[in-house]
Scaffold this motif. Sequence first.
Motif, PDB file in Angstrom:
ATOM      1  N   CYS A  59     -17.876  -1.695 -45.062  1.00 30.03           N
ATOM      2  CA  CYS A  59     -19.034  -0.899 -44.662  1.00 30.03           C
ATOM      3  C   CYS A  59     -19.967  -0.897 -45.873  1.00 30.03           C
ATOM      4  O   CYS A  59     -19.584  -0.401 -46.933  1.00 30.03           O
ATOM      5  N   GLN A  66     -26.226   7.301 -48.302  1.00 30.32           N
ATOM      6  CA  GLN A  66     -25.688   6.793 -47.036  1.00 30.32           C
ATOM      7  C   GLN A  66     -24.173   6.593 -47.142  1.00 30.32           C
ATOM      8  O   GLN A  66     -23.420   6.969 -46.241  1.00 30.32           O
ATOM      9  N   TRP A  70     -21.141   8.518 -45.123  1.00 37.05           N
ATOM     10  CA  TRP A  70     -20.086   7.808 -44.393  1.00 37.05           C
ATOM     11  C   TRP A  70     -18.705   8.253 -44.887  1.00 37.05           C
ATOM     12  O   TRP A  70     -17.788   8.500 -44.101  1.00 37.05           O
ATOM     13  N   GLN A  73     -17.611  11.422 -43.332  1.00 40.00           N
ATOM     14  CA  GLN A  73     -17.110  11.241 -41.960  1.00 40.00           C
ATOM     15  C   GLN A  73     -15.684  10.718 -41.967  1.00 40.00           C
ATOM     16  O   GLN A  73     -14.848  11.118 -41.154  1.00 40.00           O
ATOM     17  N   VAL A 123     -21.486   3.504 -38.711  1.00 44.50           N
ATOM     18  CA  VAL A 123     -22.041   2.826 -39.896  1.00 44.50           C
ATOM     19  C   VAL A 123     -23.455   2.321 -39.597  1.00 44.50           C
ATOM     20  O   VAL A 123     -24.369   2.461 -40.412  1.00 44.50           O
ATOM     21  N   LEU A 126     -26.033   5.001 -39.747  1.00 40.93           N
ATOM     22  CA  LEU A 126     -26.424   5.360 -41.119  1.00 40.93           C
ATOM     23  C   LEU A 126     -27.238   4.247 -41.789  1.00 40.93           C
ATOM     24  O   LEU A 126     -27.647   4.377 -42.939  1.00 40.93           O
TER      25      LEU A 126
END
Lengths: 226, 109
Positions: A59, A66, A70, A73, A123, A126
């Motif tokens: 990712c 950003q 991620w 999350q 992903v 974002l």
Amino acid sequence: MIPPLIVDEALRKGLHIIAVTDHNAVGNAAAVMEAAVGSGLWVMPGMELQCQEEVDALCLFDTLEQAQAWEAQVRAVALPFRHDAERFGPQYRVNAEGDFIAEDDSFYQGPAQIPLEEAAAAVHALGGLFIPAHIERPMKGLLGVLGLWPAQLRADAAELSPNLRPSAARQRFRLPPELPLITSSDAHWLAVIGSVMTIFVLEGPPSIAELRRALCGEGERRVVVP
Amino acid sequence: MILRDIVTQLDLQVLAGEGALDQEVTGGYIADLLSCVMAGAQPGQLWFTLQTHLNIVAVASLVGVAAIVITEAAAVGPETINRAAGEGVVLLRSAEPTFETVMKLARLL
């Protein structure tokens, strides 16, 4: 693998772009980004996610914000364990000079409980790139775990292990013809940095958007696995 | 042994493929790596797994297993259930872990 040495080694190998992709973690990306300031090396903050199916995926993001969004999350759906430093060795956070900041006892092993397709969508939401990693590996590789490339998966590319050429991969597996294939060193040691690479031919300054355009072959942009 | 009898005896939940329970089961195969299932499972077997990704339906269909048995009451998304129903793949679920489910089956055979 401290930040200044990573940057030096990448530059010595002639690389222009690297990504820092720890397993389910982003914590040390900032230090490498900072160590590279002014060097001409573009450092992407990223993660090697292990999703619910136990498939690994890269990712990649433009900004630390950003990547950290991620990571938050992923932490929310991580396995509920603590890292055992006595058994598995300590996990350090370091600064841009490579000096110790803190020991981290978060558990980054194992799969985050997010399905592959949901992870790709999150992903993308974002602004990042989603690239299943070392897809031909029997364990943790998409084709090993899931057997077939899932038609509904929206991935920006697929990464092959260093010893597998894209042409050989396409012969061995039924991959979508439009799926870009890249390779990277997956370096866990300094010496491995730059041992293999993918050339992204860009038409502007490096960014996630430019990499995406290169993967799509827009204009004169393209990707080449040398 | 007939699949329908196994479903009853093992108290399996039928998630999809209700219409295809009258087939003979020839044996079993256990794996969560789908590449292993593609290489090693045989037609007519019961395939026990914790993997619930949509691809299990494609692999089950490719191999021709009698049914997929999801164990440990793992959550199965509607995409997987709908795809199985659409392709006539029997999708079953056990509340118990794989070991206990298979031990029960072994006592029946």
